[in-house]
Design a protein around this motif. Structure first.
Motif, mmCIF file in Angstrom:
data_model
loop_
_atom_site.group_PDB
_atom_site.id
_atom_site.type_symbol
_atom_site.label_atom_id
_atom_site.label_comp_id
_atom_site.label_asym_id
_atom_site.label_seq_id
_atom_site.Cartn_x
_atom_site.Cartn_y
_atom_site.Cartn_z
ATOM 1 N N LEU A 38 0.751 -1.282 -0.087
ATOM 2 C CA LEU A 38 0.027 0.124 -0.107
ATOM 3 C C LEU A 38 0.916 1.480 0.072
ATOM 4 O O LEU A 38 0.633 2.118 -0.834
ATOM 5 N N ARG A 39 1.863 1.336 0.725
ATOM 6 C CA ARG A 39 2.919 2.282 0.730
ATOM 7 C C ARG A 39 3.720 2.638 -0.593
ATOM 8 O O ARG A 39 3.551 3.574 -0.856
ATOM 9 N N VAL A 40 4.055 1.549 -1.122
ATOM 10 C CA VAL A 40 4.649 1.776 -2.458
ATOM 11 C C VAL A 40 3.785 2.034 -3.558
ATOM 12 O O VAL A 40 4.036 2.935 -4.409
ATOM 13 N N ALA A 41 2.328 1.496 -3.504
ATOM 14 C CA ALA A 41 1.334 1.903 -4.512
ATOM 15 C C ALA A 41 1.217 3.504 -4.265
ATOM 16 O O ALA A 41 0.940 4.149 -5.185
ATOM 17 N N GLY A 42 1.239 3.958 -3.241
ATOM 18 C CA GLY A 42 0.896 5.662 -2.659
ATOM 19 C C GLY A 42 2.226 6.073 -3.342
ATOM 20 O O GLY A 42 2.096 7.406 -3.856
ATOM 21 N N GLU A 43 3.590 5.732 -3.238
ATOM 22 C CA GLU A 43 4.675 6.473 -3.810
ATOM 23 C C GLU A 43 4.748 6.381 -5.354
ATOM 24 O O GLU A 43 4.921 7.343 -5.991
ATOM 25 N N VAL A 64 -5.970 -4.732 0.990
ATOM 26 C CA VAL A 64 -5.336 -3.777 0.231
ATOM 27 C C VAL A 64 -6.016 -3.273 -1.085
ATOM 28 O O VAL A 64 -6.038 -2.154 -1.325
ATOM 29 N N CYS A 65 -6.563 -4.137 -1.593
ATOM 30 C CA CYS A 65 -7.625 -4.009 -3.010
ATOM 31 C C CYS A 65 -8.540 -3.170 -2.348
ATOM 32 O O CYS A 65 -8.921 -2.071 -3.135
ATOM 33 N N LYS A 66 -9.204 -3.231 -1.464
ATOM 34 C CA LYS A 66 -10.501 -2.258 -0.998
ATOM 35 C C LYS A 66 -9.708 -0.952 -0.710
ATOM 36 O O LYS A 66 -10.430 0.114 -1.043
ATOM 37 N N LYS A 67 -8.494 -0.737 -0.205
ATOM 38 C CA LYS A 67 -8.129 0.575 0.024
ATOM 39 C C LYS A 67 -7.743 1.358 -1.006
ATOM 40 O O LYS A 67 -8.016 2.277 -1.161
ATOM 41 N N ILE A 68 -7.073 0.319 -1.973
ATOM 42 C CA ILE A 68 -6.688 1.132 -3.321
ATOM 43 C C ILE A 68 -7.938 1.376 -4.209
ATOM 44 O O ILE A 68 -7.916 2.710 -4.625
ATOM 45 N N LYS A 69 -9.100 0.737 -3.987
ATOM 46 C CA LYS A 69 -10.206 0.928 -4.852
ATOM 47 C C LYS A 69 -11.130 2.092 -4.276
ATOM 48 O O LYS A 69 -11.997 2.723 -5.018
ATOM 49 N N THR A 70 -10.813 2.681 -3.096
ATOM 50 C CA THR A 70 -11.599 3.470 -2.382
ATOM 51 C C THR A 70 -10.997 4.728 -2.098
ATOM 52 O O THR A 70 -11.290 5.807 -1.498
ATOM 53 N N ASP A 71 -9.645 4.866 -2.380
ATOM 54 C CA ASP A 71 -8.766 5.935 -2.499
ATOM 55 C C ASP A 71 -8.653 6.941 -3.703
ATOM 56 O O ASP A 71 -8.441 6.230 -4.822
ATOM 57 N N PRO A 72 -9.054 8.148 -3.889
ATOM 58 C CA PRO A 72 -9.205 8.740 -4.978
ATOM 59 C C PRO A 72 -8.232 8.841 -5.617
ATOM 60 O O PRO A 72 -8.279 9.051 -6.839
ATOM 61 N N GLU A 73 -6.697 8.902 -4.909
ATOM 62 C CA GLU A 73 -5.692 9.097 -5.760
ATOM 63 C C GLU A 73 -5.122 7.623 -6.373
ATOM 64 O O GLU A 73 -4.437 7.732 -7.080
ATOM 65 N N LEU A 74 -5.682 6.613 -5.713
ATOM 66 C CA LEU A 74 -5.265 5.351 -6.199
ATOM 67 C C LEU A 74 -6.081 4.448 -7.180
ATOM 68 O O LEU A 74 -5.793 3.288 -7.737
ATOM 69 N N ASP A 92 -15.813 -14.078 -5.713
ATOM 70 C CA ASP A 92 -16.944 -12.965 -5.182
ATOM 71 C C ASP A 92 -16.361 -12.045 -4.474
ATOM 72 O O ASP A 92 -16.364 -10.913 -4.331
ATOM 73 N N ALA A 93 -15.435 -12.760 -3.452
ATOM 74 C CA ALA A 93 -14.623 -11.798 -2.444
ATOM 75 C C ALA A 93 -13.761 -10.789 -3.079
ATOM 76 O O ALA A 93 -13.725 -9.709 -2.868
ATOM 77 N N GLY A 94 -13.028 -11.226 -4.112
ATOM 78 C CA GLY A 94 -12.209 -10.323 -5.121
ATOM 79 C C GLY A 94 -13.071 -9.487 -5.748
ATOM 80 O O GLY A 94 -12.626 -8.304 -5.808
ATOM 81 N N ARG A 95 -14.273 -9.760 -6.335
ATOM 82 C CA ARG A 95 -14.886 -8.749 -7.035
ATOM 83 C C ARG A 95 -15.527 -7.642 -5.907
ATOM 84 O O ARG A 95 -15.740 -6.407 -6.216
ATOM 85 N N GLU A 96 -16.018 -8.129 -5.041
ATOM 86 C CA GLU A 96 -16.456 -7.026 -3.627
ATOM 87 C C GLU A 96 -15.258 -6.228 -3.403
ATOM 88 O O GLU A 96 -15.572 -5.115 -3.107
ATOM 89 N N ALA A 97 -14.095 -6.543 -3.049
ATOM 90 C CA ALA A 97 -12.890 -5.904 -2.969
ATOM 91 C C ALA A 97 -12.784 -4.913 -4.202
ATOM 92 O O ALA A 97 -11.864 -3.887 -3.824
ATOM 93 N N GLY A 98 -13.112 -4.906 -5.367
ATOM 94 C CA GLY A 98 -12.883 -4.099 -6.254
ATOM 95 C C GLY A 98 -11.747 -4.654 -7.422
ATOM 96 O O GLY A 98 -11.410 -3.699 -8.204
ATOM 97 N N ALA A 99 -11.200 -5.822 -7.296
ATOM 98 C CA ALA A 99 -10.399 -6.319 -8.350
ATOM 99 C C ALA A 99 -10.939 -6.184 -9.717
ATOM 100 O O ALA A 99 -11.979 -6.410 -9.987
ATOM 101 N N ASP A 100 -9.941 -6.189 -10.556
ATOM 102 C CA ASP A 100 -10.268 -6.033 -11.915
ATOM 103 C C ASP A 100 -10.098 -7.404 -12.410
ATOM 104 O O ASP A 100 -10.706 -7.621 -13.368
ATOM 105 N N GLU A 101 -9.235 -8.157 -12.374
ATOM 106 C CA GLU A 101 -9.127 -9.633 -12.645
ATOM 107 C C GLU A 101 -8.588 -10.524 -11.395
ATOM 108 O O GLU A 101 -8.292 -10.103 -10.224
ATOM 109 N N TYR A 102 -8.827 -11.950 -11.723
ATOM 110 C CA TYR A 102 -8.606 -12.787 -10.478
ATOM 111 C C TYR A 102 -7.783 -13.912 -11.128
ATOM 112 O O TYR A 102 -8.414 -14.449 -12.142
#
Length: 123
Positions: A38-43, A64-74, A92-102
């Motif tokens: 998550l830190r590296v993604a932000g940097e 981590v996926c949920k945090k990425i997909k709910t952060d306006p910057e990421l 289903d859990a992956g889709r709910e977290a916002g993943a684009d692929e699995y």
């Protein structure tokens, strides 16, 4: 050049993924757990993340996926979840977290490259 962040706790799997991507025109970054991922993604703000689902520590891949997909910057980062768990409820859990692929492990290098190319072409 498109950038990719590999977030995987197992060094051997991270190395295999990096080796697969070495022949492609990508700037590759790595992290070994959810918090550092998550830190590296932000940097770095990569174009795409390869994110292991089951990781030890504070944050697993779904969190981590949920945090990425709910952060306006990421949230524009494309996320591919990588996991050994391929049952319907896991997908289903992956889709709910916002993943684009699995992708379910073990996946082929060709499958990985094709999935990455497809998502980056859509971006």
């Amino acid at each position: 050049m498109k950038s990719i962040l590999i977030v995987e706790d197992q060094p051997d799997i991270r190395k295999l993924i990096r080796m697969t991507l070495e022949f492609e025109p990508y700037d590759v970054h790595e992290a070994s757990d959810g918090v550092s991922g998550l830190r590296v993604a932000g940097e770095v703000k990569p174009d795409l993340m390869l994110l292991d689902v089951m990781m030890p520590g504070e944050l697993d891949g779904l969190q981590v996926c949920k945090k990425i997909k709910t952060d306006p910057e990421l949230r524009s980062i494309r996320v591919i979840l990588l996991t050994a768990r391929g049952q319907a409820r896991d997908l289903d859990a992956g889709r709910e977290a916002g993943a684009d692929e699995y992708l379910v492990k073990p996946f082929s290098p060709l499958q990985l490259i094709e999935t990455i190319e497809k998502l980056l072409a859509e971006a």
